[in-house]
Design a protein around this motif. Structure first.
Motif, PDB file in Angstrom:
ATOM      1  N   GLN A 154       0.800  -1.224   0.000  1.00 56.22           N
ATOM      2  CA  GLN A 154       0.000   0.000   0.000  1.00 56.22           C
ATOM      3  C   GLN A 154       0.829   1.268   0.000  1.00 56.22           C
ATOM      4  O   GLN A 154       0.281   2.358  -0.155  1.00 56.22           O
ATOM      5  CB  GLN A 154      -0.923   0.011   1.228  1.00 56.22           C
ATOM      6  CG  GLN A 154      -1.879  -1.168   1.244  1.00 56.22           C
ATOM      7  CD  GLN A 154      -2.958  -0.976   2.280  1.00 56.22           C
ATOM      8  OE1 GLN A 154      -3.665   0.019   2.290  1.00 56.22           O
ATOM      9  NE2 GLN A 154      -3.123  -1.937   3.161  1.00 56.22           N
TER      10      GLN A 154
ATOM     11  N   SER B 119      -5.994   0.723  -2.550  1.00 60.88           N
ATOM     12  CA  SER B 119      -5.233  -0.061  -1.563  1.00 60.88           C
ATOM     13  C   SER B 119      -3.944  -0.605  -2.180  1.00 60.88           C
ATOM     14  O   SER B 119      -3.392  -1.615  -1.717  1.00 60.88           O
ATOM     15  CB  SER B 119      -6.082  -1.206  -1.020  1.00 60.88           C
ATOM     16  OG  SER B 119      -7.234  -0.717  -0.396  1.00 60.88           O
TER      17      SER B 119
ATOM     18  N   THR C  36      -0.660  -5.335   5.096  1.00 57.99           N
ATOM     19  CA  THR C  36      -1.833  -5.669   4.283  1.00 57.99           C
ATOM     20  C   THR C  36      -2.156  -7.141   4.510  1.00 57.99           C
ATOM     21  O   THR C  36      -3.298  -7.517   4.780  1.00 57.99           O
ATOM     22  CB  THR C  36      -1.556  -5.392   2.793  1.00 57.99           C
ATOM     23  OG1 THR C  36      -0.987  -4.099   2.677  1.00 57.99           O
ATOM     24  CG2 THR C  36      -2.832  -5.486   1.973  1.00 57.99           C
TER      25      THR C  36
ATOM     26  N   LEU D 238      -6.930  -5.742   5.409  1.00 54.06           N
ATOM     27  CA  LEU D 238      -8.076  -5.335   4.578  1.00 54.06           C
ATOM     28  C   LEU D 238      -9.371  -5.967   5.077  1.00 54.06           C
ATOM     29  O   LEU D 238     -10.451  -5.394   4.920  1.00 54.06           O
ATOM     30  CB  LEU D 238      -7.819  -5.649   3.099  1.00 54.06           C
ATOM     31  CG  LEU D 238      -6.626  -4.897   2.475  1.00 54.06           C
ATOM     32  CD1 LEU D 238      -6.500  -5.220   0.990  1.00 54.06           C
ATOM     33  CD2 LEU D 238      -6.727  -3.387   2.672  1.00 54.06           C
TER      34      LEU D 238
END
Ligand code: ADP
Ligand code: XUL
Length: 517
Positions: free
Chosen positions: A11, A44, A295, A335
Motif C-alpha cells: 500500500q 489499496s 496488508t 483489509l
C-alpha cells in the motif's frame, strides 16, 4: 554514518535513514499509493475487481511513489550523507521487461521521470502481485511436470502456490505467448526497485527468490526442473540469484543529480518485505517469533533447520543473514479488519473500543473473516462465514462482529502455524495494525504469550538499512540490534485470560473451516 532502507510494500513506499553509530533515526517518509497517486485508481495499492482472481498493480505507480518519497526525504535530511542503501519489496510480484530495459536502466536520464523511461520497457502493462489467485491450473501443471506437490515443496520450500512468481509467469506465457517471447527480463518487485536504484539489472536475493517456486532451497539457485516446467526459455529471462550480503553496484547518477545522493554510494541487493522485517526486528537468529500485521498478516521466524508445512500452506524462504526462515501468510489481514470497520462506518477508535464492550471468546459468536480467497487455508470465499446468535449472524451487532473478525483471524493463525513447532513466550508484532492495542491483546490471549512492539517501528525499511550497513559499511548486526531493536516495554501486553477461554471458539473455527475445505 548514515544508511538508507527502502520498503516498497503493497500500500505504500517508505524509507528510513539511520545513523548506525549514534543509534538514531535521522529521517522517515512514506508515500501511500492510494492517497498520493489516485490517478492509478488503486486505493489499496492494487487495481480492484480483477477478473478470475487476478490482482495486479502498475509498476509505474511504484516508480512515481519512489520519486515522491525521495522528494519528501530530501526535505528531511541531507541525502549526500547516506553511505549505504538497500531495500525490500512486497514478495512474489513480477515485472516483465523487454530488451530495451538493460540499456534504459543503465542510462536513466534525469530530464525525464523514472516511469516515463521505464513504461516503454514493460511487456506486461501491470504486474501480478501476491494477492493474485488466478493460477490454480498452472500450479497443478507445474506440480505434475516435476512429479507432484511433494517434489515442488521439497525443492522450493513451498508447494506450487497461486501467488508465487513461477505459476504467474506460466500463466502469462500461456495467455500471451507473444508478449512472453518479447520479455527479456522478469524481475521481482524487490529486484526491479533495486535495479532502478542501482541503474543496473540487479540480481534477486535468496530471501525473496524462494517465493517463486523456482529456486532450489538446498542449492539456493534456480532449479532446472522447476524452471523448465514453468515456461520455455525462462532461465535466460531470470536474474541471477545471490546471497543477501551482496553489493549490487553504485547508486544511479539519476538519483545523485535529482535528489543529491553522493556519486558512488553502494547499493546492497534488495530482499522481500518479510525477510527484511525479520532482520529489522532483530529476529534473524532463531528464537524470536514475529507477527507482521501489514496488508497481509504474516507469522514468521528464523529457523535452526528447514521445516516445511505438511498441509502445504506455509513456506520456507532464505534468511537474508544466512540459513532459512519459515513463514505463513494470511491474505485476509488488514483489509479484512478494514472491511468490518467500514461496514459499520467505524473509525479505528470505535473499532478499538468494541473490544471493551465485548468479552474474550465473544460468547461463542464466531467468524471466518475471509472477504477474498484465503491461502491459509486455501478457501475460495468472497464473504465471511458467521456462526452465533441471530443478531450476530445478520451483522446486527457491530462490536461482536469486530471482535469475531480479529479472534477468527488469530485462532486460524494459531491453528495453521502449528507445523513450525514454536511455542514462544514473547511474540514481536510489527506492521500498520500493530499499533492497535486491542488487536495486540487478542494475540496475547490467543497465543498465551507476551506481545511486544519495538521502539523503532517500520521493521521492513529498518532491516534494509541494517543490511546495507552490514554489507557496505562493515557494521555489526548485533550492535545495530542493540541500538535500534529495543522493545517498547511500556506497551507490552500480557495474556489477560487463560488458554481454555478460547477452546470452544477454536473448535468452532476448525469445524467451519473443515466444512468449507
Ligand atoms: P503494507 O506494508 O502491506 O503496505 P502496512 O504495514 O503499512 O501495510 O499496514 C497498513 C494497514 O495498517 C492498513 O491497511 C490498515 O488497515 C492498518 N492500520 C493502520 N492503522 C491501524 C489501526 N489503528 N488499527 C488497526 N489497523 C490499522
Ligand atoms: C508473503 C506474502 C505477503 C507479501 C506482501 O508470502 O505474500 O506477505 O510479501 O507483504
Amino acid at each position: 554514518m548514515l544508511a538508507l532502507g527502502l520498503d516498497a510494500s503493497t500500500q505504500s513506499c517508505s524509507a528510513i535513514v539511520i545513523d548506525i553509530k549514534a543509534g538514531l533515526v535521522i529521517a522517515e517518509a512514506s508515500v501511500n499509493f492510494g492517497q498520493r497517486l489516485p490517478q492509478y485508481q488503486a486505493p489499496s495499492g492494487f487495481i480492484p475487481n480483477g477478473a478470475d482472481g487476478e490482482v495486479h498493480a502498475d509498476p509505474c505507480m511504484w516508480l512515481d511513489a519512489l520519486e515522491l518519497l525521495l522528494v519528501d526525504l530530501v526535505s528531511r535530511c541531507d541525502l549526500s550523507k547516506v553511505a549505504a542503501i538497500s531495500g525490500a519489496g512486497q514478495q512474489h510480484g513480477t515485472v516483465y521487461l523487454n530488451d530495451h530495459w538493460f540499456h534504459v536502466v543503465d542510462k536513466l536520464e534525469s530530464t525525464q521521470s523514472l516511469s516515463e523511461q521505464i513504461k516503454p520497457c514493460l511487456t506486461r502493462a501491470t504486474a501480478p502481485i501476491w494477492m493474485d489467485t488466478s493460477t490454480s491450473n498452472e500450479c497443478a501443471e507445474i506440480a505434475s511436470a516435476v512429479g507432484g506437490s511433494a517434489v515442488v515443496c521439497e525443492k522450493s520450500g513451498s508447494i506450487a502456490v497461486e501467488r508465487f512468481s513461477g505459476p504467474q509467469i506460466r500463466r502469462f506465457y500461456k495467455n500471451d505467448p507473444e508478449s512472453y517471447q518479447l520479455t527479456a527480463r522478469i524481475h521481482l518487485v524487490s529486484s526491479f526497485m533495486c535495479s532502478i536504484l542501482s541503474g543496473s539489472d540487479a540480481p534477486i536475493d535468496t530471501g525473496d527468490g524462494a517465493g517463486m517456486n523456482l529456486l532450489n532451497i538446498t542449492e539456493w539457485d534456480w532449479d532446472s526442473d522447476l524452471v523448465e516446467a514453468t515456461a520455455p526459455q525462462l532461465k535466460k529471462k531470470l536474474p541471477n540469484v545471490v546471497p543477501g550480503k551482496t553489493t549490487v553496484g553504485k547508486i544511479s547518477e539519476y538519483f545523485c543529480s535529482k535528489y543529491g545522493f553522493k556519486t558512488g554510494t553502494p547499493v546492497t541487493v534488495f530482499s522481500g518485505d518479510n525477510p527484511s522485517s525479520l532482520v529489522g526486528i532483530g529476529a534473524s537468529t532463531p528464537g524470536k517469533l514475529v507477527i507482521s500485521l501489514g496488508t497481509s498478516d504474516t507469522f514468521f521466524a528464523a529457523m535452526p533447520q528447514v521445516i516445511t508445512d505438511p498441509e502445504g500452506c506455509g513456506h520456507v524462504f532464505g534468511n537474508p543473514t544466512g540459513g532459512s526462515m519459515s513463514l505463513q501468510c494470511f491474505v485476509n489481514g488488514s483489509l479484512a479488519r478494514e472491511a468490518v470497520k467500514d461496514k459499520f462506518d467505524y473509525s479505528w477508535q470505535a473499532f478499538t473500543a468494541a473490544f471493551e464492550k465485548t468479552v474474550p471468546g465473544n460468547e461463542g459468536n464466531c467468524m471466518i473473516p475471509f472477504f477474498r480467497p484465503e491461502i491459509s487455508p486455501r478457501i475460495n470465499l468472497k464473504a465471511p462465514i458467521l456462526k452465533g446468535s441471530q443478531a450476530f449472524e445478520s451483522w446486527k451487532d457491530a462490536d461482536q462482529a469486530i471482535r469475531a473478525c480479529v479472534e477468527g483471524q488469530f485462532i486460524n493463525m494459531k491453528l495453521r502455524t502449528k507445523w513450525m513447532q514454536l511455542e514462544p513466550d514473547v511474540i514481536y508484532i510489527t506492521g500498520g495494525a500493530s499499533e492497535n492495542d486491542a488487536i495486540a491483546q487478542v494475540i496475547a490471549d490467543i497465543f498465551q504469550a507476551k506481545v511486544q512492539r519495538l521502539v523503532v517501528s517500520g521493521s521492513v525499511a529498518l532491516g534494509a538499512a541494517f543490511r546495507a550497513a552490514v554489507c557496505s559499511l562493515e557494521a555489526k548486526l548485533d550492535e545495530m540490534e542493540n541500538l535500534f531493536c529495543q522493545p517498547d516495554v511500556e506497551s507490552t501486553l500480557r495474556p489477560q485470560v487463560d488458554g481454555d477461554c478460547y477452546q470452544a471458539l477454536s473448535k468452532s473455527v476448525s469445524d467451519l473451516l473443515a466444512l468449507r475445505s
